[in-house]
Design an enzyme around this catalytic site. Structure first.
Site, PDB file in Angstrom:
ATOM      1  N   GLY A  20       1.440  -1.069   0.013  1.00 14.18           N
ATOM      2  CA  GLY A  20       0.055  -0.116  -0.070  1.00 14.18           C
ATOM      3  C   GLY A  20       1.011   1.277  -0.016  1.00 14.18           C
ATOM      4  N   GLU A  39       4.651  -6.363   2.256  1.00 11.26           N
ATOM      5  CA  GLU A  39       4.117  -7.031   0.623  1.00 11.26           C
ATOM      6  C   GLU A  39       3.429  -5.205  -0.332  1.00 11.26           C
ATOM      7  OE1 GLU A  39       1.775  -9.551   1.036  1.00 11.26           O
ATOM      8  OE2 GLU A  39      -0.170  -8.542   0.799  1.00 11.26           O
ATOM      9  N   PRO A  40       4.638  -4.786  -0.916  1.00  9.35           N
ATOM     10  CA  PRO A  40       4.251  -3.255  -2.011  1.00  9.35           C
ATOM     11  C   PRO A  40       4.324  -3.947  -3.197  1.00  9.35           C
ATOM     12  CG  PRO A  40       5.956  -3.028  -1.241  1.00  9.35           C
ATOM     13  CD  PRO A  40       6.496  -4.606  -0.771  1.00  9.35           C
ATOM     14  N   ARG A  61       3.119  -1.832  -5.840  1.00 10.44           N
ATOM     15  CA  ARG A  61       2.591  -0.066  -6.291  1.00 10.44           C
ATOM     16  C   ARG A  61       3.841   0.434  -6.384  1.00 10.44           C
ATOM     17  NH1 ARG A  61      -1.647   2.943  -7.395  1.00 10.44           N
ATOM     18  NH2 ARG A  61      -2.788   1.922  -6.072  1.00 10.44           N
ATOM     19  N   ARG A 100      -7.210   3.198 -14.596  1.00  5.27           N
ATOM     20  CA  ARG A 100      -6.856   3.979 -13.301  1.00  5.27           C
ATOM     21  C   ARG A 100      -8.073   5.685 -13.661  1.00  5.27           C
ATOM     22  NH1 ARG A 100      -2.970   5.807 -10.605  1.00  5.27           N
ATOM     23  NH2 ARG A 100      -4.005   4.306  -9.102  1.00  5.27           N
ATOM     24  N   CYS A 144     -16.220   4.853 -27.008  1.00  5.03           N
ATOM     25  CA  CYS A 144     -17.900   5.802 -27.093  1.00  5.03           C
ATOM     26  C   CYS A 144     -17.963   5.746 -25.360  1.00  5.03           C
ATOM     27  CB  CYS A 144     -18.554   4.453 -27.943  1.00  5.03           C
ATOM     28  SG  CYS A 144     -19.452   6.331 -28.879  1.00  5.03           S
ATOM     29  N   TYR A 152      -0.618  -1.198 -11.851  1.00  8.33           N
ATOM     30  CA  TYR A 152      -1.634  -0.874 -12.628  1.00  8.33           C
ATOM     31  C   TYR A 152      -2.260  -0.156 -13.929  1.00  8.33           C
ATOM     32  CZ  TYR A 152      -1.253  -2.177  -7.341  1.00  8.33           C
ATOM     33  OH  TYR A 152      -0.855  -3.230  -6.387  1.00  8.33           O
TER      34      TYR A 152
HETATM   35  N1  LLP Z   1      -1.230  -7.154  -0.783  1.00  7.70           N
HETATM   36  C1  LLP Z   1      -2.815  -7.232  -1.286  1.00  7.70           C
HETATM   37  C2  LLP Z   1      -3.050  -8.550  -0.216  1.00  7.70           C
HETATM   38  C3  LLP Z   1      -3.251  -6.420  -1.943  1.00  7.70           C
HETATM   39  O1  LLP Z   1      -4.461  -6.532  -2.075  1.00  7.70           O
HETATM   40  C4  LLP Z   1      -2.364  -5.578  -2.762  1.00  7.70           C
HETATM   41  C5  LLP Z   1      -2.859  -4.897  -3.582  1.00  7.70           C
HETATM   42  C6  LLP Z   1      -1.550  -4.933  -2.488  1.00  7.70           C
HETATM   43  C7  LLP Z   1      -0.239  -5.641  -1.376  1.00  7.70           C
HETATM   44  C8  LLP Z   1      -0.196  -4.129  -2.886  1.00  7.70           C
HETATM   45  O2  LLP Z   1      -0.893  -2.762  -2.989  1.00  7.70           O
HETATM   46  P1  LLP Z   1       0.073  -1.343  -3.173  1.00  7.70           P
HETATM   47  O3  LLP Z   1       1.496  -1.823  -2.963  1.00  7.70           O
HETATM   48  O4  LLP Z   1       0.868  -1.940  -4.607  1.00  7.70           O
HETATM   49  O5  LLP Z   1      -0.884  -0.614  -3.231  1.00  7.70           O
HETATM   50  N2  LLP Z   1      -5.881  -1.095  -9.443  1.00  7.70           N
HETATM   51  C9  LLP Z   1      -5.409   0.125  -8.473  1.00  7.70           C
HETATM   52  C10 LLP Z   1      -5.143  -0.659  -6.802  1.00  7.70           C
HETATM   53  C11 LLP Z   1      -5.659  -1.702  -6.406  1.00  7.70           C
HETATM   54  C12 LLP Z   1      -4.815  -2.564  -4.924  1.00  7.70           C
HETATM   55  C13 LLP Z   1      -4.895  -4.014  -4.748  1.00  7.70           C
HETATM   56  N3  LLP Z   1      -4.288  -5.007  -3.874  1.00  7.70           N
HETATM   57  C14 LLP Z   1      -5.066   0.995  -8.544  1.00  7.70           C
HETATM   58  O6  LLP Z   1      -4.810   0.777  -9.574  1.00  7.70           O
HETATM   59  O7  LLP Z   1      -4.583   1.753  -8.133  1.00  7.70           O
END
Ligand code: LLP
Length: 405
Positions: free
Chosen positions: A231, A266-267, A269, A305, A335, A364
């Site tokens: 996150g 567990e990042p 993004r 997004r 469209c 993403y």
């Molecule tokens: N761990 C779990 C259990 C998750 O569900 C997620 C993301 C992550 C780690 C990684 O999160 P991050 O570090 O990437 O923020 N499509 C959306 C983002 C959805 C994320 C879903 N889960 C967007 O484009 O913003």
């Protein structure tokens, strides 16, 4: 070695992006593997004692997965398909965590069948039902429980998971469930994820989640790990500061307190967002009364997004020189009025043929691309030092109908 805290769209070499668009056509995703390495290194330096996995859902391309593996991150997978991709990219079972969210039967069948050969794989279950279904399939391996900690965060309501009933076992029921699960599984950890795209001003929520997980860990006895999810946000706006990762790591350790378990994060993004751009060309310019519309060949099917979350992505016109700025709406070929990359943004006056670069497209981006409107998915090029190679070729019109009988 560790690179800067952020790579801005302005830092990308315009001449190189031009050459790529000429060679591979547009719309085109570009993924810079050197930047992926830098981001992975920065995470490992900020969290030296933690177990750091990459949430592969952010970008599952083979070139990225191999780069992440070589950079010593493990893999967090959300589906059978992601587990398959991780194994194909050379991750061992012991490097893979499969996080099962309402897992379809086919996913459990597949994961358990691969687990038989890769029995160090970890399954993270977020419902009592999932444990039952794992037992039915003969799974008695490494198991973690996904906790619903009752606190969420993230850039948009649609991606805040921590307090959403869909995710995890309610906090107050976890201790009993863990005790039961120890009879049938090798219980190794607890897991929670607040949400995606957590900004500096939401760090308090992240700390609260970690604090609750620390407390839970102390109440259930020794575990191998306490996973507090991913996150970590990245700056999408040009004037937004990057997160201070060292400070986030310190706050995380402090909030966790003393636990008989290793911290895990567990990042997704954070590893790939600023390692990617999307290149798109202007095909139509329309001076409407309210705004100037730049029609481009990428839209919501290429990068969803902005349409889905109203997300801001920086846009740079690589051909505009010193043309004056005016409010420009960059719109795709689909469209639907939601099919825009930005609305009324001050950008240089567009001309047909201009090449635009869209920033922070590495996370993403391609991953959420679709073939809606029967639009083939774009190509992707991977940059590795001075080399560029086609990582995924462009989908063809013929491929769009291939599944039909
Ligand atoms: N761990 C779990 C259990 C998750 O569900 C997620 C993301 C992550 C780690 C990684 O999160 P991050 O570090 O990437 O923020 N499509 C959306 C983002 C959805 C994320 C879903 N889960 C967007 O484009 O913003």
């Amino acid at each position: 070695m560790s690179g800067g805290d952020v790579r801005r769209l302005a830092d990308w070499d315009a001449a190189r992006l031009h050459a790529l668009a000429d060679e591979y056509d547009t719309p085109l995703y570009v993924a810079d593997l050197d930047r992926v390495r830098e981001n992975a290194d920065r995470l490992l330096s900020a969290f030296p004692d933690a177990h750091v996995s990459y949430a592969v859902k952010a970008h599952t391309g083979r070139a990225v997965l191999e780069t992440v593996r070589e950079a010593d991150l493990d893999a967090e997978c959300a589906s059978a398909g992601e587990v398959k991709r991780a194994l194909d990219a050379g991750f061992d079972g012991e490097q893979i965590h499969y996080t099962a969210v309402n897992p379809p039967a086919q996913d459990l069948d597949y994961v358990v069948s691969r687990w038989r050969d890769e029995d160090e794989m970890t399954v993270v279950a977020g419902a009592v039902d999932t444990l039952t279904r794992l037992r039915e399939r003969g799974f008695d391996g490494r198991l973690a429980i996904r906790v619903n900690p009752g606190v969420g965060a993230g850039h948009h309501e649609k991606v805040r998971t921590g307090a959403n009933a869909k995710f995890g076992v309610p906090y107050g029921r976890v201790a009993d469930l863990l005790a039961d699960a120890r009879d049938d599984f090798d219980v190794v950890g607890i897991h929670a994820h607040a949400g995606s795209g957590i900004s500096a001003d939401q760090l308090e929520d992240h700390r609260e989640l970690v604090r609750r997980m620390g407390e839970l860990a102390r109440s259930v006895g020794p575990l191998e790990f306490v996973d507090v999810g991913g996150g970590f946000g990245v700056p999408y706006r040009e004037d937004e500061d990057p997160l201070n990762l060292a400070a986030v790591a310190d706050a995380t350790r402090e909030a966790l307190g003393d636990v008989d378990a290793r911290l895990a994060v567990e990042p997704g993004r954070y590893v790939v967002a600023d390692a990617g751009v999307l290149l798109t060309r202007v095909n139509t310019v329309k001076e409407a009364n309210e705004t100037t519309v730049a029609g481009v060949d990428a839209g919501m099917t290429t990068l969803v997004r902005p349409a889905m979350y109203g997300s801001y992505h920086a846009i740079r016109n690589l051909d505009a020189g010193s043309r004056p700025r005016l409010p420009v709406t960059v719109a795709g070929p689909v469209c639907e009025s939601g099919d825009v990359l930005c609305e009324d943004r001050p950008l240089p006056r567009p001309e047909r043929g201009d090449l635009l670069a869209v920033g922070n497209a590495g996370a993403y981006g391609y991953e959420m691309a679709s073939t809606y409107n029967s639009r083939p998915r774009p190509a992707e090029v991977a940059l590795d030092g001075d080399e560029a190679r086609l990582a995924r070729r462009r989908e063809t019109l013929a491929e769009l109908t291939e599944l039909e009988k």
